[in-house]
Design an enzyme around this catalytic site. Structure first.
Site, PDB file in Angstrom:
ATOM      1  N   ASN A 274       0.866  -1.201   0.000  1.00 12.37           N
ATOM      2  CA  ASN A 274       0.000   0.000   0.000  1.00 12.37           C
ATOM      3  C   ASN A 274       0.889   1.233   0.000  1.00 12.37           C
ATOM      4  O   ASN A 274       1.485   1.556   1.051  1.00 12.37           O
ATOM      5  CB  ASN A 274      -0.869   0.069   1.257  1.00 12.37           C
TER       6      ASN A 274
ATOM      7  N   HIS B 182      -1.026  -9.215  -4.450  1.00 11.52           N
ATOM      8  CA  HIS B 182      -0.365  -9.217  -3.141  1.00 11.52           C
ATOM      9  C   HIS B 182      -0.881 -10.340  -2.254  1.00 11.52           C
ATOM     10  O   HIS B 182      -0.488 -10.477  -1.109  1.00 11.52           O
ATOM     11  CB  HIS B 182      -0.541  -7.870  -2.452  1.00 11.52           C
TER      12      HIS B 182
HETATM   13  N1  LIG Z   1      -0.675 -17.226   4.466  1.00 15.51           N
HETATM   14  C1  LIG Z   1      -1.684 -16.460   4.914  1.00 15.51           C
HETATM   15  N2  LIG Z   1      -2.240 -15.552   4.074  1.00 15.51           N
HETATM   16  C2  LIG Z   1      -3.238 -14.798   4.537  1.00 15.51           C
HETATM   17  C3  LIG Z   1      -3.740 -14.897   5.839  1.00 15.51           C
HETATM   18  N3  LIG Z   1      -4.745 -13.984   5.991  1.00 15.51           N
HETATM   19  C4  LIG Z   1      -4.843 -13.326   4.815  1.00 15.51           C
HETATM   20  N4  LIG Z   1      -3.928 -13.806   3.931  1.00 15.51           N
HETATM   21  C5  LIG Z   1      -3.623 -13.337   2.573  1.00 15.51           C
HETATM   22  O1  LIG Z   1      -2.964 -12.086   2.686  1.00 15.51           O
HETATM   23  C6  LIG Z   1      -3.544 -11.124   1.818  1.00 15.51           C
HETATM   24  C7  LIG Z   1      -3.447  -9.799   2.539  1.00 15.51           C
HETATM   25  O2  LIG Z   1      -4.375  -8.893   2.121  1.00 15.51           O
HETATM   26  P1  LIG Z   1      -4.475  -7.358   2.588  1.00 15.51           P
HETATM   27  O3  LIG Z   1      -5.349  -6.743   1.552  1.00 15.51           O
HETATM   28  O4  LIG Z   1      -5.014  -7.328   3.956  1.00 15.51           O
HETATM   29  O5  LIG Z   1      -3.112  -6.787   2.572  1.00 15.51           O
HETATM   30  C8  LIG Z   1      -4.958 -11.625   1.561  1.00 15.51           C
HETATM   31  O6  LIG Z   1      -5.413 -11.286   0.276  1.00 15.51           O
HETATM   32  C9  LIG Z   1      -4.804 -13.135   1.680  1.00 15.51           C
HETATM   33  O7  LIG Z   1      -4.530 -13.689   0.441  1.00 15.51           O
HETATM   34  C10 LIG Z   1      -3.144 -15.858   6.704  1.00 15.51           C
HETATM   35  O8  LIG Z   1      -3.512 -16.024   7.886  1.00 15.51           O
HETATM   36  N5  LIG Z   1      -2.127 -16.612   6.199  1.00 15.51           N
HETATM   37 MN   LIG Z   2      -1.872  -5.641   3.825  1.00 14.07          MN
END
Ligand SMILES: Nc1nc2c(ncn2[C@@H]2O[C@H](COP(=O)(O)O)[C@@H](O)[C@H]2O)c(=O)[nH]1
Ligand SMILES: [Mn+2]
Length: 397
Positions: free
Chosen positions: A263, A315
């Site tokens: 971001n 991301h």
């Molecule tokens: N390996 C993991 N990936 C996760 C988890 N919770 C979310 N996610 C992934 O991270 C992105 C982060 O998105 P953002 O928009 O908040 O930056 C999200 O899209 C998921 O794909 C987790 O616990 N473990």
């Molecule tokens: Mn994030």
């Protein structure tokens, strides 16, 4: 609105350009990265379209993890030749992912033991906040209560997390070896941002200038950029301290292998690139997580095609269901205890009863599809796939 194909798996949905004889549409060029554009959520596309119509917007890209956000699509990049929109970056300025290789051999990982040792990590860090900020070239005042100082070194809510992982598969052994990476070690991913500081910066900016685009050369834009850059640097320090706290708690050492911001707004091609949930393709290796119940991918961006996607990548997997939908659907189907283990047999620490449903793996898209889309568009080469062992969100109930 025109409908054109640009490149292998990037679909240019609108050529835009006010004054173009063939196109009366007021929006700028929108490129979607994905093999099947029908899979994009219509609400997210509407949000993307609205940003493409902002006066001064130059180009918009929707990445394969595109999903609807709080008014602004997430999983997107926005470029303008001369304007900055703070609300496109959002409140979690500097949010990103860091990946660490730890000293612990996978064969010695004991989930129960690690769980027991992860205590007190939601509490404020008791280290020297102001010194840590000063060492990163940041003003000591950013350690003040009102600017989020006490939250330095804490993950925060939402989908921020720390996750212990192991290498499931080395996809490119040569590249993996060249990184001096060790397959038999436990790895650790940290996802967090600038906490209250980013929120304070955005809300003060909204009070001052609202959602209008700031001409980049004005004092208002310069002042925002200074605060923004501080929040980005604060978030990097935050991820490092979080990582060190977790490593110390378990009695390990570790090496940071990458830290990427998703971001931000940065100078790019004589203009300004806003990334809203978009990993950079021009800052070295990336890690793209799926969910707590899915794999994450260590990958190398491919420079040749990067421009098509504004040097940006997915991301994460991106949400399939909103938080409310996920809670409504899954709380009928599962008990909390069902969600403390995943289909990959990993362990989940999330003592917030609502969050454990909102963040369930089912609420996210299939990460393999997202990675396939990036590969098909020629944007990344996968180096390794990582499997979650233990995901930590919060102990707070
Ligand atoms: N390996 C993991 N990936 C996760 C988890 N919770 C979310 N996610 C992934 O991270 C992105 C982060 O998105 P953002 O928009 O908040 O930056 C999200 O899209 C998921 O794909 C987790 O616990 N473990
Ligand atoms: Mn994030």
């Amino acid at each position: 609105m025109g409908n054109f194909l640009s490149g292998a798996h990037a679909r240019l949905i609108c050529s835009g350009g006010a004054g173009s004889a063939a196109n009366t549409c007021k929006c700028c060029e929108i490129t979607l990265i994905g093999r099947d554009p029908a899979r994009f959520d219509p609400l997210a596309l509407d949000q993307l379209d609205a940003t493409a119509r902002l006066d001064g917007m130059g180009k918009v890209v929707g990445l394969p993890d595109l999903h609807a956000g709080n008014g602004i699509a997430v999983g997107a990049a926005f470029w303008s030749p001369d304007r900055i929109w703070p609300h496109l970056v959002g409140s979690d300025i500097g949010c990103g992912m860091a990946l660490w290789q730890t000293s612990l051999p996978v064969r010695k990982f004991r989930v129960g033991q690690v769980d027991r040792r992860l205590q007190g990590l939601d509490d404020p860090w008791d280290g020297p906040v102001e010194d840590a900020l000063a060492a990163a070239g940041l003003p000591r005042e950013l350690g003040m209560l009102s600017l989020g100082g006490p939250s330095l070194g804490t993950i925060g809510g939402g989908n921020h997390f720390v996750e212990f992982q192991r290498i499931e598969e080395v996809v490119d052994p040569q590249r993996f070896a060249a990184l001096n990476a060790q397959e038999d070690r436990v790895w650790m991913m940290v996802h967090s941002g600038s906490r209250g500081l980013g929120q304070a910066i955005l809300s003060a900016q909204m009070d001052l200038t609202g959602k209008s685009g700031l001409p980049a050369a004005t004092p208002e834009a310069r002042a925002y950029l200074t605060r923004h850059d501080q929040a980005v640097a604060w978030a990097v320090v935050n991820r490092r301290i979080i990582a060190e706290r977790f490593l110390n708690a378990v009695g390990l050492s570790g090496e940071c292998r990458l830290d990427i911001t998703h971001n931000s707004v940065t100078a790019y091609r004589d203009g300004w690139l806003h990334r809203k949930g978009a990993a950079p393709a021009d800052c070295g290796l990336v890690v793209i997580p799926g969910s707590r119940g899915d794999f994450s991918y260590l990958a190398e961006p491919v420079a040749e095609q990067a421009e098509v996607a504004l040097s940006s990548l997915a991301h994460g997997a991106g949400r399939k269901w909103s938080r409310n939908d996920a809670h409504a659907r899954l709380s009928r189907r599962y008990k909390v205890a069902d969600l403390q283990k995943t289909r990959l047999s990993s362990h989940v620490i999330c003592e917030d009863r609502r969050l454990i449903f909102e963040e369930a793996p089912e609420a996210y898209k299939d990460i393999a599809g997202v990675i396939g889309d990036l590969e098909a568009a020629g944007l990344i080469r996968v180096i390794a796939r990582l499997r979650p062992l233990l995901s930590y969100k919060t102990r707070a109930s």
